[in-house]
Every structure is written in structure tokens, then in C-alpha cells.
Enzyme design. Structure first.
Site, PDB file in Angstrom:
ATOM      1  N   PRO A  12       0.852  -1.197   0.000  1.00 62.72           N
ATOM      2  CG  PRO A  12       0.059  -0.990   2.194  1.00 62.72           C
ATOM      3  CD  PRO A  12       0.824  -1.909   1.286  1.00 62.72           C
ATOM      4  CG  MET A  13       3.641   2.306  -1.466  1.00 61.60           C
ATOM      5  SD  MET A  13       4.980   2.085  -2.644  1.00 61.60           S
ATOM      6  CE  MET A  13       4.245   0.942  -3.810  1.00 61.60           C
ATOM      7  CB  CYS A  95       1.497   4.901   8.594  1.00 64.40           C
ATOM      8  SG  CYS A  95       1.758   6.589   8.024  1.00 64.40           S
ATOM      9  CG  HIS A 166       8.604  -1.739   6.892  1.00 66.90           C
ATOM     10  ND1 HIS A 166       8.273  -0.427   6.635  1.00 66.90           N
ATOM     11  CD2 HIS A 166       9.876  -1.880   6.461  1.00 66.90           C
ATOM     12  CE1 HIS A 166       9.309   0.180   6.089  1.00 66.90           C
ATOM     13  NE2 HIS A 166      10.287  -0.667   5.973  1.00 66.90           N
ATOM     14  CG  ASN A 206       7.196  -3.962   3.317  1.00 62.35           C
ATOM     15  OD1 ASN A 206       7.061  -3.002   4.072  1.00 62.35           O
ATOM     16  ND2 ASN A 206       7.368  -3.820   2.024  1.00 62.35           N
ATOM     17  N   GLY A 207      10.157  -4.528   3.042  1.00 65.52           N
ATOM     18  CA  GLY A 207      11.215  -3.570   3.346  1.00 65.52           C
ATOM     19  C   GLY A 207      12.479  -3.819   2.544  1.00 65.52           C
ATOM     20  N   GLY A 208      12.786  -2.913   1.615  1.00 68.60           N
ATOM     21  CA  GLY A 208      14.071  -2.957   0.918  1.00 68.60           C
ATOM     22  C   GLY A 208      14.256  -4.101  -0.055  1.00 68.60           C
ATOM     23  N   GLY A 228       7.404  -2.463  -2.225  1.00 71.25           N
ATOM     24  CA  GLY A 228       6.809  -1.141  -2.352  1.00 71.25           C
ATOM     25  C   GLY A 228       7.485  -0.337  -3.433  1.00 71.25           C
ATOM     26  NE  ARG A 229      11.065   2.456  -0.316  1.00 67.39           N
ATOM     27  CZ  ARG A 229      11.857   2.607   0.734  1.00 67.39           C
ATOM     28  NH1 ARG A 229      12.369   3.795   0.995  1.00 67.39           N
ATOM     29  NH2 ARG A 229      12.137   1.590   1.518  1.00 67.39           N
TER      30      ARG A 229
HETATM   31  C1  FMN Z   1       4.981   6.928  -1.275  1.00 68.92           C
HETATM   32  C2  FMN Z   1       4.764   5.894  -0.191  1.00 68.92           C
HETATM   33  C3  FMN Z   1       3.538   5.819   0.441  1.00 68.92           C
HETATM   34  C4  FMN Z   1       3.300   4.855   1.424  1.00 68.92           C
HETATM   35  N1  FMN Z   1       2.038   4.738   1.963  1.00 68.92           N
HETATM   36  C5  FMN Z   1       1.762   3.701   2.811  1.00 68.92           C
HETATM   37  C6  FMN Z   1       0.439   3.436   3.239  1.00 68.92           C
HETATM   38  O1  FMN Z   1      -0.534   4.110   2.860  1.00 68.92           O
HETATM   39  N2  FMN Z   1       0.248   2.392   4.091  1.00 68.92           N
HETATM   40  C7  FMN Z   1       1.282   1.595   4.522  1.00 68.92           C
HETATM   41  O2  FMN Z   1       1.062   0.646   5.282  1.00 68.92           O
HETATM   42  N3  FMN Z   1       2.543   1.822   4.105  1.00 68.92           N
HETATM   43  C8  FMN Z   1       2.801   2.830   3.246  1.00 68.92           C
HETATM   44  N4  FMN Z   1       4.068   2.999   2.769  1.00 68.92           N
HETATM   45  C9  FMN Z   1       5.124   2.050   3.183  1.00 68.92           C
HETATM   46  C10 FMN Z   1       5.188   0.874   2.208  1.00 68.92           C
HETATM   47  O3  FMN Z   1       3.973   0.143   2.198  1.00 68.92           O
HETATM   48  C11 FMN Z   1       6.336  -0.066   2.593  1.00 68.92           C
HETATM   49  O4  FMN Z   1       6.088  -0.587   3.872  1.00 68.92           O
HETATM   50  C12 FMN Z   1       7.688   0.637   2.594  1.00 68.92           C
HETATM   51  O5  FMN Z   1       7.853   1.468   1.447  1.00 68.92           O
HETATM   52  C13 FMN Z   1       8.834  -0.378   2.666  1.00 68.92           C
HETATM   53  O6  FMN Z   1       8.811  -1.236   1.552  1.00 68.92           O
HETATM   54  P1  FMN Z   1       9.813  -1.011   0.291  1.00 68.92           P
HETATM   55  O7  FMN Z   1      11.208  -0.900   0.864  1.00 68.92           O
HETATM   56  O8  FMN Z   1       9.626  -2.213  -0.571  1.00 68.92           O
HETATM   57  O9  FMN Z   1       9.406   0.271  -0.370  1.00 68.92           O
HETATM   58  C14 FMN Z   1       4.332   3.969   1.799  1.00 68.92           C
HETATM   59  C15 FMN Z   1       5.559   4.042   1.148  1.00 68.92           C
HETATM   60  C16 FMN Z   1       5.784   4.986   0.157  1.00 68.92           C
HETATM   61  C17 FMN Z   1       7.121   5.028  -0.559  1.00 68.92           C
END
Ligand code: FMN
Length: 333
Positions: A12-13, A95, A166, A206-208, A228-229
Site C-alpha cells: 500500500p502506498m 505508518c 516491515h 516487507n522492506g528494501g 513497495g518502492r
Molecule cells: C509513497 C509511499 C507511500 C506509502 N504509503 C503507505 C500506506 O498508505 N500504508 C502503509 O502501510 N505503508 C505505506 N508505505 C510504506 C510501504 O507500504 C512499505 O512498507 C515501505 O515502502 C517499505 O517497503 P519497500 O522498501 O519495498 O518500499 C508507503 C511508502 C511509500 C514510498
């Protein structure tokens, strides 16, 4: 598409994983489980539900992420979400933004496992679809392995069997949400140990996670991965998910095919009065790492925002990215 598994999820982002983004991702993978942006329970209860919750039948499987800490409000929001056809309700316990802390939800709920359990119970009593939790490995000084274990045990006792973790703690004071995705170190081993201690639970890491090679390594220890990213910024990695992680024998969709399918979707969106950039902004990374990626990105980001931008922006995008690709030119002539 049936709700299958959490083996591969797109995170979710906020501002990113809206319904246009999810539709685009779904063109690349049938099996990934997609998540909405977080919506707060009051927004769903009092807001414009159709605008907030409408989701296209082709998006499934898709989970609705909720933010909140009032069990009754969350139950009502979950019920509304289920009536819109979502396949899962997920509670945000990760969050760290100030706004979210003021509302006493998000990551600060890691300190209140009893309240999270009450929220899960209330939602489970109202909906038939699975209720899951997305959390951190800890917050502030409450980051010992025992704290995470206690949190998981308490919430699992309320009937939550799937946790997306995460693998970094959140610092609630002093770090921005962005820093909280980068500064606290990742601790994957702690999440692996969580899975080993509770093999009955579905644990998603999750994470990185940068791509499918990473994902496959983690899947030796946990039930699923959530990206995510990386999934957003380099979306073409999604094109191999079904074959590499779900055993699909279908051919991998090409970037050009994805762009053509997206053009059909965008035409309908324009016809119904939508703006092209609502869709195109999610597509900028499709050709990441390819020869004409930079020219293409510039073309899309400069032209899709213009007033009245039409479908030709996407048609030209394909010509720029893949000059020898035929079918658009054939269709246009
Ligand atoms: C732009 C953005 C918005 C995000 N919004 C949410 C959100 O609405 N809810 C949530 O649980 N995490 C949110 N996250 C966190 C991501 O879901 C994820 O936990 C975090 O980016 C780590 O994963 P990654 O390293 O694969 O990006 C957001 C991350 C980004 C970059």
C-alpha cells in the site's frame, strides 16, 4: 481472479497505489496481491465512498488497507469495503506520520497490542474476508524481540493469521515517514525467526526488497514478500512474477503489450472525462534501464500533464520506446 496467496504483494502506498496504478500493475501480473492506499475509517464512513473505494473488476485480488484505532468505526469501514468487493481488509500498524499519530493509529499502535486485537476482532465479526495486519518490527525503545513476539501473539489470539512485517522499526519522534523507510536498519532475520516461532501464521516480509532475486531468497524463510518502492519505480519486474513465483507457463507480457493494453484502458478513462496523467504518472518507470528510457520518461511527464492531453501521448510513447513495434502504427494508418 480468486484470492490466492500472499506469496508476492505490492505494498500500500499513499498517492501511488490508486486504482489506475493497480490496473497498470495488473496488466503485468495476474497473481500478485495488490493493496490500496491507506484509507481512514472515518473517510470511508463519512466520505464519497464511490470515489474512494470504486475498484475495477480486473484489479482482483486486491486488499483494502484501513487506518484507524476505533474498533467499531473500523468494523463499519471494513463492512463497507467488503461490499465493494475487496478480497481482504488490512489494518495499518506501520505508518509513522505525525498526522497518523495524532489520530492514534498507524505505527504507534505497536505499543497497544490489546487495542489492535480489539480492532481485529471487531472487523472479523463483521466481514467474511480475511483481516490482516501490516506492522513494523518495533517502535522507539519498544523494539526488543519480545515486544514484537508479544504484539503478534496478542493480535493472533484475536484471529489474525496473516502479518505483513516491515523489517525495520519506526522512530515516532524526529524522523519523517520517508526517513523511517530508510534510516532504521533492516532486520530480516528477526522476521525469519518470527515465522520459525509461529509456523502456523502467514508471515509476509516487507522492506528494501529490490527485485525477484531478493524475493526468491526471502521466500525460503517466509510465506510471502511485499515490495513497495521497487515495484512502483521499476514496475516491469512485475512481468516475471507469475512465471518465477507462481509457476505460470504463460508467456511474459512485453513492455509494448503492456503499453498497448494500457492505452485501451486510458482511452476509456479519457472518454469518461478523466485526465491522462491520472494514469500516465504511474507508468514512467516502465522502460527503466532500457535504451530510450530517459527520452520516454521526459515525453510522458511533459506531455501527459498538458490540458487536454489525449491518447496520442501514449501512442507516441510506444513509437519512441520501440520504433520497430508495429501494431499501433498499423492501427493508426
Ligand atoms: C509513497 C509511499 C507511500 C506509502 N504509503 C503507505 C500506506 O498508505 N500504508 C502503509 O502501510 N505503508 C505505506 N508505505 C510504506 C510501504 O507500504 C512499505 O512498507 C515501505 O515502502 C517499505 O517497503 P519497500 O522498501 O519495498 O518500499 C508507503 C511508502 C511509500 C514510498
Amino acid at each position: 481472479m480468486q484470492y490466492q496467496s500472499h506469496r508476492f504483494c505490492v505494498a500500500p502506498m499513499m498517492d501511488w497505489t490508486d486504482r489506475h496504478c493497480r490496473t497498470f500493475h495488473r496488466l503485468l501480473t495476474r497473481n500478485a496481491l495488490l493493496y490500496t492506499e491507506m484509507l481512514t475509517a472515518p473517510a470511508i464512513i463519512h466520505g464519497d465512498r464511490e470515489r474512494l473505494l470504486a475498484c475495477d473488476a480486473r484489479e482482483h485480488p486486491v486488499a483494502l488497507q484501513l487506518g484507524g484505532s476505533d474498533p467499531m468505526a473500523l468494523a463499519a469501514a471494513a463492512d463497507i469495503g467488503a461490499s465493494f468487493g475487496y478480497d481482504e481488509i488490512n489494518l495499518n500498524v506501520g505508518c509513522p506520520s505525525d498526522r497518523v499519530q495524532e489520530g492514534r493509529f498507524g505505527a504507534c499502535l505497536m505499543a497497544e497490542p490489546g487495542l489492535v486485537a480489539a480492532c481485529v476482532s471487531a472487523m472479523r465479526a463483521r466481514v467474511e474476508i480475511p483481516v490482516t495486519v501490516k506492522c513494523r518490527i518495533g517502535i522507539d525503545d519498544q523494539d526488543a524481540e519480545d515486544d514484537l513476539q508479544k504484539f503478534i501473539e496478542t493480535v493472533a489470539a484475536a484471529g489474525c493469521i496473516t502479518f505483513i512485517v516491515h523489517a525495520r522499526k519506526a522512530w515516532l519522534a524526529g524522523l519523517s515517514p520517508k526517513q523511517n523507510r530508510e534510516v532504521p536498519p533492516l532486520d530480516y532475520a528477526r522476521v525469519y525467526r518470527l515465522k520459525a516461532s509461529r509456523p502456523d501464521l502467514t508471515i509476509v516480509l516487507n522492506g528494501g526488497i529490490a527485485g525477484l532475486d531478493d524475493a526468491e531468497q526471502h521466500l525460503a524463510y517466509v510465506d510471502g514478500v511485499m515490495l513497495g518502492r521497487a515495484a512502483y519505480q521499476t514496475p516491469y519486474l512485475l512481468a516475471n512474477v507469475d512465471q518465477r513465483l507462481f509457476g505460470s507457463n504463460e508467456s511474459v507480457v512485453s513492455r509494448a503489450e503492456a503499453l498497448e493494453l494500457l492505452t485501451t484502458y486510458a482511452s476509456r478513462h479519457l472518454e469518461s472525462g478523466g485526465r491522462l496523467n491520472n494514469i500516465v504518472r504511474h507508468v514512467l518507470g516502465l522502460y527503466h534501464g532500457q535504451p530510450r528510457a530517459r527520452t520516454l520518461r521526459r515525453h510522458l511527464s511533459e506531455n501527459a500533464v498538458k490540458d487536454g492531453a489525449g491518447i496520442e501521448v501514449l501512442v507516441d510513447a510506444l513509437r519512441i520506446a520501440e520504433p520497430s513495434h508495429r501494431s499501433f502504427s498499423a492501427a493508426a494508418e
